[in-house]
Design an enzyme around this catalytic site. Sequence first.
Site, PDB file in Angstrom:
ATOM      1  CG  ASP A 111      -1.955   1.164   1.370  1.00 15.17           C
ATOM      2  OD1 ASP A 111      -1.883   1.825   0.260  1.00 15.17           O
ATOM      3  OD2 ASP A 111      -2.321   1.334   2.355  1.00 15.17           O
ATOM      4  CE  LYS A 124      -0.287   3.688   3.557  1.00 17.51           C
ATOM      5  NZ  LYS A 124      -1.315   4.361   4.478  1.00 17.51           N
ATOM      6  CG  ASP A 130      -3.060   5.706   2.319  1.00 15.67           C
ATOM      7  OD1 ASP A 130      -3.010   4.593   1.808  1.00 15.67           O
ATOM      8  OD2 ASP A 130      -2.611   6.385   2.910  1.00 15.67           O
ATOM      9  CD  GLU A 140      -5.458   0.684   0.735  1.00 14.36           C
ATOM     10  OE1 GLU A 140      -5.291   1.841   0.901  1.00 14.36           O
ATOM     11  OE2 GLU A 140      -4.789  -0.198   1.398  1.00 14.36           O
ATOM     12  NE  ARG A 160     -11.641   3.551   4.017  1.00 16.64           N
ATOM     13  CZ  ARG A 160     -11.754   4.322   5.134  1.00 16.64           C
ATOM     14  NH1 ARG A 160     -12.627   5.241   4.864  1.00 16.64           N
ATOM     15  NH2 ARG A 160     -10.783   4.442   5.934  1.00 16.64           N
TER      16      ARG A 160
HETATM   17  N1  BES Z   1      -3.240   0.246   5.178  1.00 20.66           N
HETATM   18  C1  BES Z   1      -3.682   1.562   5.879  1.00 20.66           C
HETATM   19  C2  BES Z   1      -4.052   1.673   7.459  1.00 20.66           C
HETATM   20  C3  BES Z   1      -2.640   1.187   8.218  1.00 20.66           C
HETATM   21  C4  BES Z   1      -1.665   2.342   8.509  1.00 20.66           C
HETATM   22  C5  BES Z   1      -2.366  -0.035   8.438  1.00 20.66           C
HETATM   23  C6  BES Z   1      -0.717   1.943   9.464  1.00 20.66           C
HETATM   24  C7  BES Z   1      -1.280  -0.395   9.448  1.00 20.66           C
HETATM   25  C8  BES Z   1      -0.481   0.678   9.874  1.00 20.66           C
HETATM   26  C9  BES Z   1      -4.736   1.890   5.244  1.00 20.66           C
HETATM   27  O1  BES Z   1      -5.052   1.580   3.891  1.00 20.66           O
HETATM   28  C10 BES Z   1      -4.722   3.592   5.269  1.00 20.66           C
HETATM   29  O2  BES Z   1      -3.905   4.186   4.573  1.00 20.66           O
HETATM   30  N2  BES Z   1      -5.749   4.191   5.730  1.00 20.66           N
HETATM   31  C11 BES Z   1      -5.761   5.672   5.729  1.00 20.66           C
HETATM   32  C12 BES Z   1      -7.195   6.209   5.700  1.00 20.66           C
HETATM   33  C13 BES Z   1      -7.440   7.506   5.574  1.00 20.66           C
HETATM   34  C14 BES Z   1      -6.767   7.898   4.133  1.00 20.66           C
HETATM   35  C15 BES Z   1      -8.754   7.792   5.505  1.00 20.66           C
HETATM   36  C16 BES Z   1      -5.316   6.098   7.204  1.00 20.66           C
HETATM   37  O3  BES Z   1      -5.572   5.333   8.154  1.00 20.66           O
HETATM   38  O4  BES Z   1      -4.374   7.161   7.436  1.00 20.66           O
HETATM   39 ZN    ZN Z   2      -4.138   0.056   3.212  1.00 21.62          ZN
HETATM   40 MN    MN Z   3      -4.066   2.885   2.605  1.00 21.52          MN
END
Ligand code: BES
Ligand code: ZN
Ligand code: MN
Length: 491
Positions: A260, A267, A337, A339, A341
Amino acid sequence: MKIEFVASPGAAEILAVLAHEGRALAGAGSALDQAASGALAKAMKNSRFTGAANSSLNVAAPAGIDANAVLLVGAGAADKLDDLAVETAAAAAYQATKLSGAEVLTIDLSHLSPEQAARAGFAVRLAAYRFAKYLTKQKAEKIPSVTTVRVVTPDVKAAEAAFGPLSAVADAVLFSRDLVSEPANILYPAEFARRVKALEALGAKVEILGEGEMEALGMETLLAVGMGSERESQLAVIQWNGGKEGEAPIAFVGKGVCFDTGGISLKPADGMEEMKWDMGGAAAVAGLMHALAGRKAKVNAVGVLGLVENMPDGRAQRPGDVVKSMSGQTVEVLNTDAEGRLVLADALWYTQDRFKPKFMVDLATLTGAMIISLGLEYAGVFSNSDELATNIAAAGPKVGEKTWRMPIPAEYDRHIDSPIADVKNMGNGRAGGSITAALFLQRFTNGTPWAHIDIASTAWVKDSKNPTVPDGAVGYGVRLLDRMIADHYEG
Ligand code: BES
Ligand code: ZN
Ligand code: MN
């Protein structure tokens, strides 16, 4: 790691015995202490070892005892010696001796039940996990010397019988950890799917859908995530039918984002390498199916894995894109990001549509906000079913995988309404980020009893304090759900 059950320790290299808080030797320990004219008690008295859990004291070559060393293993309070405490003690004994030079560690549990002896063997298998396949220059002294653990038990046959299914669960946890540990250049969606195919050897049925098949099903939200990747997205469908013929299955759905980057909503570089384990949910479901098939569980179960790679690219989806999910609902993708969901939306819909399951549980490293809200020890459970949530919560303390129930308040649902589509893939700002993610998933469950377990905080551990779980991939969720199924949904 070789686990053996024996009726007596014989001449041991390292002989481990339990001691409880208050420096109280348990089981075989007292007799050994007598044979050694009180040398063990004396060693405890002259040290800071109290018998606390996850601690140990090595007593070298005590005269009168047929062993090169006796290891006193802290087992905590004597009246709190449950199965999990036995696991911790056995794992701690292994961790304390693995680099000692000895090849065989003997743990005397002759005062405990054969089931507890089996749990000890199980814990050692989990404790001995290493992901060393890419280390080509290991120093000899860093390679564990202990290759066999013998557990002394009053009933060898019964211990072996109890160990059978536990060992199948250990195989499954290790399988799951291997998937999570692999870097993303090695484990991309098609490779993940290939490894899942191996479950066929255990009697499970495995189907792999490629992008063409998913397109035909209308799975645009899942496919949109993978659009920026050179690697083809996959949907793996695993069926284990060990229950009554024709009975509706229980279903498990996993987020399998093999890497990701965030996509166009890229990111930050710092820590991005951690996103190789953004497939921890899919690895947990694959591991769970491995466990059920491996121990021939009397249940019908399906596992569905949404396998993608989220990359920025000229073909990648953009913030603001609108895509149509398999459910027919349109989604405004405000942040590429968010993604996971999108992957789960189609995977959940597909699962309930095809299998009409009794319930669905999804596992996902879904939100960073989960780490903010519960810290690193607890996974968040979101559910529309009190029964399901209660059963998951009850399994946690039995296997050392802690959960905490989170709300999915209807009042927050409007935060994911979009002005131009049926739903948008994030809330307003950062408030309740794990909750708005769960509310998003809920819109794709079609009213099926469902639980969502956000394992962003628990899929990977640094600086582990649990001897059963070495640093790195935890395999979180495999034991939790295997236990929940064993306790409530079999037979
Ligand atoms: N895979 C990440 C969440 C994550 C972050 C898992 C750190 C493990 C450790 C997920 O896809 C993500 O990026 N979520 C975003 C959502 C936001 C953009 C609404 C997040 O948590 O910042
Ligand atoms: Zn993710
Ligand atoms: Mn993500």
